[in-house]
Design an enzyme around this catalytic site. Structure first.
Site, PDB file in Angstrom:
ATOM      1  N   CYS A  92       0.883  -1.091   0.154  1.00 31.60           N
ATOM      2  CA  CYS A  92       0.151   0.084   0.068  1.00 31.60           C
ATOM      3  C   CYS A  92       1.055   1.290   0.017  1.00 31.60           C
ATOM      4  CB  CYS A  92      -0.939  -0.114   1.461  1.00 31.60           C
ATOM      5  SG  CYS A  92      -0.053  -0.114   2.753  1.00 31.60           S
TER       6      CYS A  92
ATOM      7  N   CYS B 281       2.857   1.984   3.275  1.00 32.62           N
ATOM      8  CA  CYS B 281       3.835   0.911   3.426  1.00 32.62           C
ATOM      9  C   CYS B 281       5.000   1.486   2.897  1.00 32.62           C
ATOM     10  CB  CYS B 281       3.769  -0.288   2.809  1.00 32.62           C
ATOM     11  SG  CYS B 281       1.956  -1.212   3.333  1.00 32.62           S
TER      12      CYS B 281
END
Lengths: 81, 316
Positions: A10, A13
């Site tokens: 994501c 992240c």
């Protein structure tokens, strides 16, 4: 020291990884940074919200991205004395 | 005060006439933009602060081995306060199932969490007033409870991908946060979300402002009024692919309603936009077999359309 970034790709992240690398540069230490992207690996740490930060097999952060200053503090605390 | 500022900007600074279409549109745009951004910042901050007390890991513990009904209600309510991003849908789903949260209860959570989201809430509140925002929350929670119970009753456990049941969830103690951390994270979320939605919000308000100034007041009654039975299903159909634009959609919806779209149709549209998102279905495909996703979408569509009709009927 071993740092793991848990999360399956994501945008936060990637942000966490960036902050971690910046903080490591700031401290001038040598650290293994590893990405754990598969779900089995992520939940084996008991983590459900990504991104999460694991330092030396201990979960330090869940579902959050700290700023650079805070990240430096977290890493410092985890450094072996 | 905001109105005075908007009046000053549009009528003095830009020298527009309050009676002109352009003047009305610009005034509306300035006023709404400032109001919405102030509200967004404040509410996202407060909601994020509240959410820092309900990490998904704690919610999971509360819900594990809860029975149908009580479990569904709790799950739908916790869905509001537990931080959730569709990118974590897979670990959340596995975590819930692993720790003995029944499938139907898990779905109640998965429905309510994205549907009752802070951006939608702020915009609804700011543009329609707190009553409509409250109606949206309570119907959203009801849809989540009902949807979860129906899925639970259908006994669809075999339609979850088999590997999910073989995974092993670890145990972890996550360090408690202090107030300074909570404030920092809450502020971080405000910046994050504003960065993500500001453009949509401005475009939405601009389109809204134009329609506000130019379209006649009963423009939509014929197409989207209470008497057109196709309006609700059509609104749901249009709403599904609009997920990422939830923030920009509401200012437009505000004007649609002003111009004659019925309340129930507006609600159904909003719910379809937030709860039935294509990207989330694709992510959930990792843990659910296609048939279960189809059943989920079907149940949600029917429930949302029902809510739309119900409100159009009650408010008529």
């Amino acid at each position: 020291m071993n740092v793991k970034i848990l999360g399956s790709g994501c945008s936060s992240c990637a942000k966490l990884e960036k902050v971690v690398r910046e903080a490591i540069d700031d401290l001038g230490i040598v650290v293994d940074v590893e990405k754990v992207q598969d779900v089995a690996g992520i939940i084996s740490y008991g983590v459900m919200s990504t991104p999460a930060l694991v330092i030396d097999e201990q979960v330090k952060l869940v579902g959050k991205v700290p700023n650079r200053v805070r990240m430096v503090e977290i890493l410092k605390q985890a450094l072996p004395q | 005060m905001l109105q005075a500022f908007a009046d000053y900007m549009s009528y003095h600074l830009f020298g527009l006439s309050p009676a002109s279409h352009l003047g009305a549109a610009v005034n509306f745009f300035i006023y709404d933009t400032i109001k919405i951004f102030l509200m967004l910042a404040l509410i996202i901050f407060l909601v994020s602060l509240l959410r820092s007390f309900f990490p998904a890991e704690r919610t999971k513990k509360i819900l594990s081995h809860k029975r149908e009904f009580v479990g569904n209600i709790l799950a739908a309510l916790l869905g509001i306060v537990t931080p959730f991003c569709s990118c974590s849908a897979v670990p959340v789903f596995i975590g819930f199932v692993e720790s003995g949260v029944p499938l139907g209860v898990t779905f109640s959570f998965l429905i309510s969490s994205p549907m009752v989201n802070e951006v939608a809430l702020v915009l609804l509140w700011g543009m329609f007033g707190w009553k409509i925002a409250a109606i949206y929350i309570s119907t959203g929670v009801s849809v989540a409870i009902v949807g979860g119970i129906v899925i639970g009753r259908l006994k669809l456990e075999h339609l979850v991908e088999d590997y999910v049941y073989n995974l092993k969830m670890g145990e972890t103690e996550i360090a408690a946060l202090n107030w300074k951390d909570r404030m920092n994270y809450a502020w971080g979320y405000v910046i994050d979300i504003l960065k993500k939605v500001w453009l949509y919000v401005i475009i939405g308000i601009a389109i809204g402002g134009l329609m506000h100034g130019y379209a006649p007041a009963d423009f939509l009654v014929k197409y989207a009024g209470r008497d057109n039975l196709f309006a609700v299903p059509l609104a749901v159909l249009i709403g599904v692919p609009l997920y990422s634009n939830a923030a920009g959609i509401i200012p437009i919806v505000n004007v649609l309603m002003e111009k004659g779209m019925a309340m129930g149709t507006v609600l159904a549209f909003m719910m379809a936009v937030t709860a039935l998102s294509l990207p989330e279905m694709i992510i959930l495909r990792k843990v659910l077999k296609p048939k279960l996703i189809a059943i989920f979408v079907g149940i949600m569509s029917v429930t949302i359309i029902f809510v739309g009709y119900l409100f159009n009927f009650m408010m008529g």
